[in-house]
Design an enzyme around this catalytic site. Structure first.
Site, short mmCIF file in Angstrom:
data_model
loop_
_atom_site.label_atom_id
_atom_site.label_comp_id
_atom_site.label_asym_id
_atom_site.label_seq_id
_atom_site.Cartn_x
_atom_site.Cartn_y
_atom_site.Cartn_z
N ALA A 59 -13.17 -4.58 13.84
CA ALA A 59 -13.01 -6.03 14.05
C ALA A 59 -11.83 -6.55 13.22
O ALA A 59 -11.08 -7.41 13.68
CB ALA A 59 -14.30 -6.76 13.68
N SER A 112 -4.65 -0.49 14.19
CA SER A 112 -5.33 0.80 14.39
C SER A 112 -5.78 0.89 15.83
O SER A 112 -6.04 -0.14 16.47
CB SER A 112 -6.56 0.89 13.47
OG SER A 112 -7.38 1.97 13.84
N TYR A 172 -14.37 -2.53 10.21
CA TYR A 172 -12.98 -2.02 10.24
C TYR A 172 -12.33 -2.36 11.59
O TYR A 172 -11.22 -2.92 11.64
CB TYR A 172 -12.98 -0.51 10.00
CG TYR A 172 -11.60 0.10 9.97
CD1 TYR A 172 -10.78 -0.01 8.86
CD2 TYR A 172 -11.09 0.81 11.08
CE1 TYR A 172 -9.51 0.55 8.83
CE2 TYR A 172 -9.83 1.37 11.06
CZ TYR A 172 -9.04 1.24 9.93
OH TYR A 172 -7.78 1.80 9.91
N VAL A 193 -3.33 -7.16 -2.46
CA VAL A 193 -3.31 -8.08 -1.31
C VAL A 193 -4.54 -8.99 -1.27
O VAL A 193 -4.52 -10.01 -0.59
CB VAL A 193 -3.15 -7.32 0.05
CG1 VAL A 193 -1.87 -6.49 0.07
CG2 VAL A 193 -4.36 -6.49 0.40
N GLY A 204 0.83 -1.21 0.00
CA GLY A 204 0.00 0.00 0.00
C GLY A 204 0.86 1.25 0.00
O GLY A 204 0.59 2.22 0.71
N ALA A 205 1.91 1.22 -0.85
CA ALA A 205 2.91 2.31 -0.83
C ALA A 205 2.56 3.46 -1.76
O ALA A 205 3.36 4.38 -1.90
CB ALA A 205 4.28 1.75 -1.18
N SER A 206 1.38 3.41 -2.38
CA SER A 206 1.09 4.46 -3.37
C SER A 206 0.53 5.73 -2.74
O SER A 206 0.33 6.73 -3.43
CB SER A 206 0.11 3.93 -4.43
OG SER A 206 -1.08 3.53 -3.83
N ILE A 251 -4.64 9.67 11.62
CA ILE A 251 -3.48 10.21 10.91
C ILE A 251 -3.99 10.88 9.63
O ILE A 251 -4.84 10.31 8.93
CB ILE A 251 -2.48 9.06 10.54
CG1 ILE A 251 -2.12 8.20 11.77
CG2 ILE A 251 -1.24 9.63 9.88
CD1 ILE A 251 -1.34 8.88 12.87
P1 NAI Z 1 -4.43 5.40 2.40
O1 NAI Z 1 -5.79 5.16 1.85
O2 NAI Z 1 -3.68 6.58 1.91
O3 NAI Z 1 -3.50 4.13 2.18
C1 NAI Z 1 -3.96 2.82 2.07
C2 NAI Z 1 -3.16 2.17 0.97
O4 NAI Z 1 -3.53 0.79 0.86
C3 NAI Z 1 -3.44 2.83 -0.39
O5 NAI Z 1 -2.22 3.11 -1.04
C4 NAI Z 1 -4.23 1.77 -1.13
O6 NAI Z 1 -4.05 1.82 -2.53
C5 NAI Z 1 -3.64 0.50 -0.51
N1 NAI Z 1 -4.52 -0.66 -0.74
C6 NAI Z 1 -5.83 -0.77 -0.46
N2 NAI Z 1 -6.28 -1.97 -0.89
C7 NAI Z 1 -5.22 -2.62 -1.42
C8 NAI Z 1 -5.04 -3.87 -2.04
N3 NAI Z 1 -6.07 -4.73 -2.23
N4 NAI Z 1 -3.81 -4.23 -2.45
C9 NAI Z 1 -2.75 -3.37 -2.32
N5 NAI Z 1 -2.87 -2.15 -1.77
C10 NAI Z 1 -4.09 -1.79 -1.33
O7 NAI Z 1 -4.60 5.45 3.97
P2 NAI Z 1 -3.51 5.40 5.14
O8 NAI Z 1 -4.06 6.23 6.19
O9 NAI Z 1 -2.16 5.66 4.63
O10 NAI Z 1 -3.64 3.87 5.60
C11 NAI Z 1 -2.53 2.99 5.70
C12 NAI Z 1 -2.82 1.97 6.78
O11 NAI Z 1 -2.89 2.61 8.04
C13 NAI Z 1 -4.14 1.22 6.61
O12 NAI Z 1 -3.97 -0.14 6.93
C14 NAI Z 1 -5.04 1.88 7.61
O13 NAI Z 1 -6.09 1.05 8.04
C15 NAI Z 1 -4.05 2.19 8.71
N6 NAI Z 1 -4.48 3.23 9.63
C16 NAI Z 1 -4.73 4.50 9.18
C17 NAI Z 1 -5.17 5.47 10.06
C18 NAI Z 1 -5.47 6.89 9.64
O14 NAI Z 1 -6.06 7.63 10.45
N7 NAI Z 1 -5.08 7.33 8.46
C19 NAI Z 1 -5.38 5.14 11.48
C20 NAI Z 1 -5.09 3.79 11.84
C21 NAI Z 1 -4.66 2.88 10.93
#
Ligand code: NAI
Length: 258
Positions: free
Chosen positions: A164, A149, A162, A70, A19-21, A195
C-alpha cells in the site's frame, strides 16, 4: 556527428541519493558518479558512507555524505542544503530510494510496524521529494525518481502495508508530475521486482524465495545494476519528455499472476 548516447551523459549534473548506505542506493550512487554526476549520498549514519565517498573521490568523482533520516523532517532541509553546499552546485536529480520492508499477514501487522512502513516509504519519500521539488522549481529544472516497487502495482500476500505504501508512492508520483511539469521538474517512478539486496534476505529467511522465483518469467532475481538503464533514462536528457511514468524493472514479474 555527436553520438546519440551522449544524451545519457550526466556530466555537469548533481544527484542526491537517499538510503545510500546499502543496496540499490549505494550501487546507484556509484553508477551516477561514473556517468558523470556529482553525488550526495544521504543516510542516517554518515560513517557508513565515508568509505564509498572516499572511493569515489579517489577516482576523481565529486562526492559527499550528508546525514538524513527521512522520518525526521528536521533533517531534510539541512541535508539538501549541506549537499548543495558541499557539491558547490544545485542538485538536478533526486533518487528517492530510502525504504523499509515488512512481511506479515494483514491481521498480524502491528500499529508500530505499519507506522514505520508508512512513515519511511510514503511520508519520508513525500517530504524528501517536496524539498527537492521546491529547490528544483526555483532552478527551473530537475528529475525526481521515486523508487516504488512491483508490490505497488499488484497484490502480494503478506505485503499489505509495504504494497500500500508503494502503491501510494506511485499515485503521488503522478500527481507530482502533473503539478511540477510547468516548473521544469519531471517526476517518474521505478517499480523494481525482487532485487538481491539486504531487503531480499527477508524473503530468504521466510523460505518464500522459490515461490517468488516461479512468478518471474525471466527466472532470475535482479541485481541492483539491472536498474541502471532505466535510472539513466529518467535522470538524463534522454528522458526529457517523460514525466509521470512508472517503469517496472522486474523480469516480467508484474505480468505473471500464477
Ligand atoms: P536496503 O535495505 O539495502 O536499502 C534501503 C536503504 O534505506 C538502507 O540504506 C536504509 O538504511 C535506508 N533507510 C531506511 N530507513 C531510512 C530512513 N528513515 N532514513 C534514511 N534512510 C533510510 O534495500 P534496497 O533493496 O536497496 O531498497 C532500496 C529501495 O528499493 C527501497 O525503497 C525498497 O523498498 C525498494 N525496492 C527494493 C526491492 C528489492 O527487492 N530489493 C524491490 C522493490 C523496491
Amino acid at each position: 556527428m555527436t553520438s546519440p548516447i551522449s544524451i545519457f551523459d550526466l556530466r555537469g549534473k548533481a544527484a542526491f541519493i537517499s538510503g545510500a548506505s546499502s543496496g540499490i542506493g549505494q550501487h546507484t550512487a556509484r553508477m551516477l558518479a561514473k556517468a558523470g554526476a556529482a553525488v550526495a549520498l544521504a543516510a542516517r549514519r554518515t560513517d557508513r558512507l565515508d568509505a564509498v565517498v572516499a572511493e569515489l573521490r579517489s577516482e576523481r568523482h565529486k562526492a559527499c555524505a550528508v546525514r538524513l533520516d527521512v522520518t525526521d523532517p528536521s533533517t531534510i532541509e539541512p541535508a539538501w542544503r549541506e549537499a548543495e553546499h558541499q557539491l558547490g552546485q544545485p542538485i538536478d536529480i533526486l533518487f528517492n530510494n530510502a525504504g523499509v520492508i515488512y512481511i506479515e499477514r494483514f491481521t498480524s501487522q502491528s500499529y508500530e510496524a505499519v507506522s514505520r512502513i508508512f512513515d519511511t516509504n510514503l511520508k519520508g519519500a513525500f517530504m524528501v521529494a517536496q524539498e527537492a521539488a521546491r529547490h528544483m522549481s526555483t532552478h527551473g529544472q530537475g528529475s525526481i525518481i521515486n523508487i516504488a516497487s512491483s508490490s505497488g502495482l499488484r497484490a502480494g500476500g503478506q505485503m499489505s502495508s509495504y504494497g500500500a505504501s508503494k502503491a501510494a508512492l506511485i499515485h503521488l508520483t503522478q500527481i507530482m508530475a502533473l503539478e511540477l511539469a510547468r516548473k521544469g521538474v519531471r517526476v517518474n517512478a521505478l517499480a523494481p521486482g525482487n532485487i538481491q539486496t539486504d531487503m531480499q534476505a527477508e524473503f530468504t529467511e521466510r523460505g518464500i524465495e522459490d515461490g517468488i522465483m516461479k512468478r518471474i518469467p525471466m527466472r532470475r532475481f535482479g541485481e541492483p545494476s539491472d536498474l541502471d538503464g532505466a535510472t539513466l533514462l529518467l535522470a538524463s536528457d534522454a528522458g526529457r519528455y517523460m514525466t509521470g511514468a512508472v517503469i517496472p524493472v522486474d523480469g516480467g514479474q508484474v505480468l505473471s499472476w500464477m
